[in-house]
Design a protein around this motif. Sequence first.
Motif, mmCIF file in Angstrom:
data_model
loop_
_atom_site.group_PDB
_atom_site.id
_atom_site.type_symbol
_atom_site.label_atom_id
_atom_site.label_comp_id
_atom_site.label_asym_id
_atom_site.label_seq_id
_atom_site.Cartn_x
_atom_site.Cartn_y
_atom_site.Cartn_z
ATOM 1 N N ALA A 158 -14.388 -32.726 16.764
ATOM 2 C CA ALA A 158 -12.880 -33.119 17.190
ATOM 3 C C ALA A 158 -12.079 -31.819 16.321
ATOM 4 O O ALA A 158 -10.667 -31.672 16.900
ATOM 5 C CB ALA A 158 -12.469 -34.487 16.768
ATOM 6 N N ASP A 159 -12.464 -31.275 15.246
ATOM 7 C CA ASP A 159 -11.874 -30.206 14.536
ATOM 8 C C ASP A 159 -12.761 -29.032 14.230
ATOM 9 O O ASP A 159 -13.000 -29.109 12.930
ATOM 10 C CB ASP A 159 -10.974 -30.804 13.512
ATOM 11 N N PRO A 160 -13.106 -28.370 15.145
ATOM 12 C CA PRO A 160 -14.125 -27.434 14.634
ATOM 13 C C PRO A 160 -13.705 -26.328 13.790
ATOM 14 O O PRO A 160 -14.790 -25.711 13.029
ATOM 15 C CB PRO A 160 -14.152 -26.442 16.287
ATOM 16 N N GLU A 161 -12.708 -26.156 13.499
ATOM 17 C CA GLU A 161 -12.151 -25.261 12.201
ATOM 18 C C GLU A 161 -12.479 -26.041 10.901
ATOM 19 O O GLU A 161 -12.533 -25.166 9.872
ATOM 20 C CB GLU A 161 -10.603 -24.735 12.438
ATOM 21 N N ASN A 162 -12.737 -27.251 10.853
ATOM 22 C CA ASN A 162 -12.681 -28.049 9.557
ATOM 23 C C ASN A 162 -14.127 -28.091 9.411
ATOM 24 O O ASN A 162 -14.945 -28.773 10.003
ATOM 25 C CB ASN A 162 -12.174 -29.279 9.806
ATOM 26 N N ASP A 163 -14.733 -27.488 8.104
ATOM 27 C CA ASP A 163 -16.103 -27.458 7.775
ATOM 28 C C ASP A 163 -16.408 -28.098 6.476
ATOM 29 O O ASP A 163 -17.301 -28.410 6.119
ATOM 30 C CB ASP A 163 -16.874 -26.075 7.793
ATOM 31 N N ASP A 164 -15.325 -29.001 6.144
ATOM 32 C CA ASP A 164 -15.752 -29.970 5.129
ATOM 33 C C ASP A 164 -16.643 -31.093 5.421
ATOM 34 O O ASP A 164 -16.776 -31.324 6.992
ATOM 35 C CB ASP A 164 -14.159 -30.744 4.576
ATOM 36 N N PHE A 165 -17.260 -31.690 4.641
ATOM 37 C CA PHE A 165 -18.240 -32.797 4.826
ATOM 38 C C PHE A 165 -18.219 -34.035 4.017
ATOM 39 O O PHE A 165 -17.842 -33.834 2.668
ATOM 40 C CB PHE A 165 -19.656 -32.333 5.009
ATOM 41 N N GLU B 250 -23.710 -40.125 18.702
ATOM 42 C CA GLU B 250 -23.198 -40.510 19.783
ATOM 43 C C GLU B 250 -21.658 -40.156 20.021
ATOM 44 O O GLU B 250 -21.071 -40.000 20.925
ATOM 45 C CB GLU B 250 -23.269 -41.750 20.071
ATOM 46 N N HIS B 251 -20.947 -40.206 18.756
ATOM 47 C CA HIS B 251 -19.391 -40.188 18.484
ATOM 48 C C HIS B 251 -19.218 -38.751 18.114
ATOM 49 O O HIS B 251 -17.926 -38.741 17.450
ATOM 50 C CB HIS B 251 -18.744 -41.212 17.987
ATOM 51 N N SER B 252 -19.874 -37.921 17.908
ATOM 52 C CA SER B 252 -19.305 -36.438 17.154
ATOM 53 C C SER B 252 -18.475 -35.914 17.371
ATOM 54 O O SER B 252 -17.579 -35.159 16.991
ATOM 55 C CB SER B 252 -20.672 -35.434 17.076
ATOM 56 N N ASP B 253 -18.076 -36.062 18.880
ATOM 57 C CA ASP B 253 -16.779 -35.289 19.515
ATOM 58 C C ASP B 253 -15.624 -36.087 19.077
ATOM 59 O O ASP B 253 -14.333 -35.432 19.498
ATOM 60 C CB ASP B 253 -17.047 -35.409 20.999
ATOM 61 N N GLN B 254 -15.649 -37.183 18.272
ATOM 62 C CA GLN B 254 -14.241 -37.742 17.762
ATOM 63 C C GLN B 254 -14.164 -37.908 16.393
ATOM 64 O O GLN B 254 -13.724 -38.430 15.899
ATOM 65 C CB GLN B 254 -14.392 -39.334 18.222
ATOM 66 N N LEU B 255 -15.239 -36.953 15.659
ATOM 67 C CA LEU B 255 -15.256 -36.876 14.343
ATOM 68 C C LEU B 255 -14.513 -35.405 14.075
ATOM 69 O O LEU B 255 -14.999 -34.442 14.540
ATOM 70 C CB LEU B 255 -16.691 -36.795 13.693
ATOM 71 N N LYS B 256 -13.585 -35.388 12.933
ATOM 72 C CA LYS B 256 -12.770 -34.220 12.555
ATOM 73 C C LYS B 256 -13.628 -33.641 11.319
ATOM 74 O O LYS B 256 -13.404 -32.179 11.192
ATOM 75 C CB LYS B 256 -11.423 -34.756 11.905
ATOM 76 N N ARG B 257 -14.399 -34.185 10.768
ATOM 77 C CA ARG B 257 -15.182 -33.489 9.792
ATOM 78 C C ARG B 257 -16.720 -33.718 9.860
ATOM 79 O O ARG B 257 -17.002 -34.997 10.559
ATOM 80 C CB ARG B 257 -14.867 -34.099 8.159
ATOM 81 N N ASP B 258 -17.503 -33.140 9.183
ATOM 82 C CA ASP B 258 -18.979 -33.200 9.279
ATOM 83 C C ASP B 258 -19.485 -34.099 8.370
ATOM 84 O O ASP B 258 -18.987 -34.651 7.468
ATOM 85 C CB ASP B 258 -19.446 -31.949 8.975
ATOM 86 N N ILE B 259 -20.594 -34.894 8.779
ATOM 87 C CA ILE B 259 -21.223 -35.686 7.803
ATOM 88 C C ILE B 259 -22.691 -34.977 7.727
ATOM 89 O O ILE B 259 -23.327 -34.793 8.633
ATOM 90 C CB ILE B 259 -21.569 -37.110 8.380
ATOM 91 N N ARG B 260 -23.104 -35.142 6.408
ATOM 92 C CA ARG B 260 -24.634 -34.876 6.084
ATOM 93 C C ARG B 260 -25.111 -36.384 5.590
ATOM 94 O O ARG B 260 -24.433 -37.043 4.849
ATOM 95 C CB ARG B 260 -24.768 -33.987 4.998
#
Length: 592
Positions: free
Chosen positions: A247-254, A287-297
């Motif tokens: 949802a926010d490709p420029e944000n690489d925080d996780f 399934e909902h990665s297109d609705q996430l603004k930040r990454d998750i590990r």
Amino acid sequence: MSEAITDRSALSDVERRVVDEVSIDEPWALLEEFSELERLSGSEDERAAAEYLTGRLDAFGVEYERYDPELYISQPHDASIRTINKTFEPGIVKTVGFSASTTVEAEVEYVGTASSDLVDDGEGGPREPFAELDDLEGRIALVDGGSFSIGATTVLEEKGAAGVIAIHEHEREPHDGIATPVWGGAPPYDERDRIPDVPIANVTKHDGEILREWAESDEGLELELSTDLTTDWMACPIVEARIEGEADPENDDFLLLHGHYDSWYVGITDNATGDAGMLELARVFEEHSDQLKRDIRICWWPAHSTGRYAGSTWYTDEHALEIAERCVAQVNMDSPGAKDSAEYTDMSCWTPEAHGLVTDAIDDVAGIPSAEQFPPRAGDYSFDNIGVTGFFMLGSNIPEEIREERGYHPVGGCGGNSDAWHVSTDTLDKAGKDELLRDIRIYAVSILRVLNAELLPFDHARYADRLIDQVEEYDDAAGDAFDFGPTLDELRALRAEIESFRERAEAGEIDPETANRAITDLSRTLTRLYLVEDGQFEQDPATSRNPVPRYDPAYDFARVDGDDARFLQVQLKRAQNETVYELRQARNDLPN
């Protein structure tokens, strides 16, 4: 099962969709698989568990890495005691990770109660156990009080103990555990002497009471203590799933969600339930990665139980700089979903700035009681020194009144079920489907509120209040011997600046990227002050700690005088100089 949500109106659209899609099917399938695997680190069963995880991630289309580092771990095999001058048939006897593997024969001395500092999780306990104990001169120390503290073991060894036997609370089977204070198993070269060098064993409460009676008798007690372990470098798989927020490709925080998948025996509620929860969250978040603004590990750790959190420590060392620069929070998933768990009051904890986030999620999803606990030095919180906001360590708990009715003694996991924690009976029947589903949903909502926040939802004014309260306690304890006024002045000034900063950020006067960087930087400073003593890229030992541990020696003014009191003043003066400088830097770094 959407009817199970307490307040659906409090959830965002994506939160509602995620909690509705969380299912018990995949988690329960993992529990059934793991119920046949004794996942001791370094074993074939552990590798089979890792392969199961990667196989399911493949099926979900989740990207992952598998690492196979060699970790320094200690596998306990067997222990025995043989009385020399008495006739005795003991029940189950166990050794612990990082005990010496040897045999000693010696007289036994009962040395009293070590502390409530459980050997596996480092909670509570006196700072100086056995301070008044005389030289043990090669005798075997018999310790009462549930488990023995790591610090106590060190003291007993320094006082000349040839071995240590701990009397556990369990009547049938002593709990498994680990004795080293070295966080991560492998010590730095200059700390290698901190690994225990004596044999250590655990006995049941019944057997321990007999041994104590004999040891305190006029005749005394002599026995032979034998321990058998393998302590070595062993390859242990780490599985890391990565889901990019689109949802926010420029944000690489996780955000880092993590828990251990190794176990004592089959370890269903410690921690197969956590492994199952993380796998289900990987499935749904993908399934909902297109609705996430930040990454998750999402990371599954080995060597929690036999390496003193060696898996998460290795990962922290390998990824230290990107964790310091980009990790906005770490979330531990350990022991959720225990059958009959109904609260988040006794065992779950978080850093103070996450309080509202966590309790709101619990209220909105489940409407069950919750209470903040101070994070002990435990639970794969290998990110404390870096200064990462943390929430959850352990999960929901069985209410205290039910535990008391069942005769459970305090333990550090399994929802408080002492008939499961670190013993062979932590089997599939100890998990509850409804409880696990509820806990996964609570984790999902709290995590989503970080991943999708415009401004990270961390209340650092509350954090400053907690620090002020704690430093005031130290100031009272020191009395006229030391003045913590400079620290309190800086904390109060910082608190005022934090409130002003947050108001301006919420009003849109500071752009979100700048504001979120400042929020993360505040966490780095305040978490390190609240939880650790050592350097940012080091690891504090796995021993008891109080909040703001660098100031904890202030309590020693009550028992020292003369030169010792003045030496203590020097120590605290330097600690305060460092603290005041860090707090001023934090205030200066807030956006104007």
